[in-house]
Design a protein around this motif. Structure first.
Motif: not given
Length: 332
Positions: A287-304
């Motif tokens: 998940y983190s790799n697909y959204f590397r550099g995208i702002p605020h993705f950390k907020e969604f990572r836990k849910a994924f």
């Protein structure tokens, strides 16, 4: 065109590197859809295949839509390597690749992977054992040498060609470098300039952009490029490089919609291949790799990471899409 035995590849092909816990069928399928010309399985222990280890056998799974595709094996025993090549042949890949480059300690300590770089005679014997045991084309992936004081790739290339291998991929680092420091492609250029080397030579190491791919193609004159870490979470790199080669123009990076579609497809194919529970657990590293550099993705990572069913995955993708669709942030 580039020939590997009976396999015909496009002029200057782009190869997906065999990467442990990454280059599985779902990820390979995405890379194929975005332009990878030749792909390899995760590396497989010859001893594991012979013991009928479940994990090793699962890595033999290949599918027609991937072709051409190779299966990579590693080991330090001639008899085991020969037998494992015959086992590999039963699933009918397009080629067999030998790993003489993996630098990780658990492989090297078994006298396999990059551990063989210390003993060229053993490397030759292992390669001969595989070549003589299969009708498939055999290729090799290796490194420059054990360390900067023992770079032996010139001798390795010549002697492995004499065993009958059909192509050689060179990761332009030593084992001591692991994945650190800058890859030195001058060695690859020197191998290509050797008039005695007739097999295709593919370069590997540090190619993570279309600009660098073109620079290395022009500067080092290899027959193609193998991409590893540059493709993790970014299967679009193959398409982007090809477009840049053809037009000199850079494609726009993937949109949020395209990133989410890649995650959805990857998850769906992972579940198809391993079942819902195992397939979604496998996805967690991506998940983190697909959204590397995208702002605020950390907020969604836990849910994924908490997703346990495909239905929950679809819901989370929808929520993520809605957030970014309505966000004023520049996410291009």
């Amino acid at each position: 065109m580039v020939k590997i035995g009976p396999i015909t590849l496009p002029e200057f092909p782009l190869l997906l590197a065999p990467m442990e816990d990454v280059s599985d069928p779902p990820f390979r399928r995405l890379c194929k859809a975005h332009g990878a010309d030749l792909m390899y399985s995760e590396f497989i222990s010859s001893e594991g295949l012979i013991r009928d280890a479940i994990k090793s056998r699962k890595k033999l799974d290949i599918f027609d839509y991937e072709r051409p595709v190779g299966i990579q094996i590693f080991g330090g025993d001639e008899e085991a390597m020969a037998l494992s090549a015959r086992i590999v042949e039963t699933v009918q890949p397009d080629l067999v690749d030998i790993n003489f480059g993996c630098p990780v300690k658990k492989v090297v300590c078994k006298g396999a992977g990059a551990g063989v770089l210390k003993d060229i005679d053993l490397m030759v014997r292992l390669t001969k054992a595989v070549v003589s045991s299969t009708h498939l084309p055999v290729t090799v992936k290796t490194r420059l040498g054990w360390d900067s004081d023992s770079i032996n790739i010139d001798e390795v290339a010549q002697r492995l060609q004499e065993t009958g291998i059909k192509a050689l991929t060179i990761h332009a680092r030593t084992r001591a470098q692991m994945y650190k420091g800058e890859a030195d492609w001058e060695h690859i250029s020197r191998i290509k300039q050797n008039p005695n080397i007739e097999i295709p030579i593919f370069g590997n190491g540090d190619v993570d952009s279309p600009q660098k791919a073109l620079e290395y193609r022009q500067k080092y004159a290899c027959d193609g490029i193998m991409i590893g870490r540059g493709a993790i979470g970014y299967p679009w790199i193959f398409k982007e490089i090809k477009h840049f080669f053809e037009t000199g123009e850079l494609l726009a990076g993937p949109t949020i919609e395209e990133r989410l579609e890649a995650v959805s497809l990857h998850a769906h194919w992972s579940v198809e291949w391993k079942g819902e529970r195992a397939g979604l657990v496998e996805m967690r590293q991506h998940y983190s790799n697909y959204f590397r550099g995208i702002p605020h993705f950390k907020e969604f990572r836990k849910a994924f990471l908490q997703v346990e069913t495909l239905e929950q995955m679809r819901e989370q993708i929808g929520k993520t899409h809605e957030f970014y669709l309505n966000s004023p942030l520049d996410i291009s």
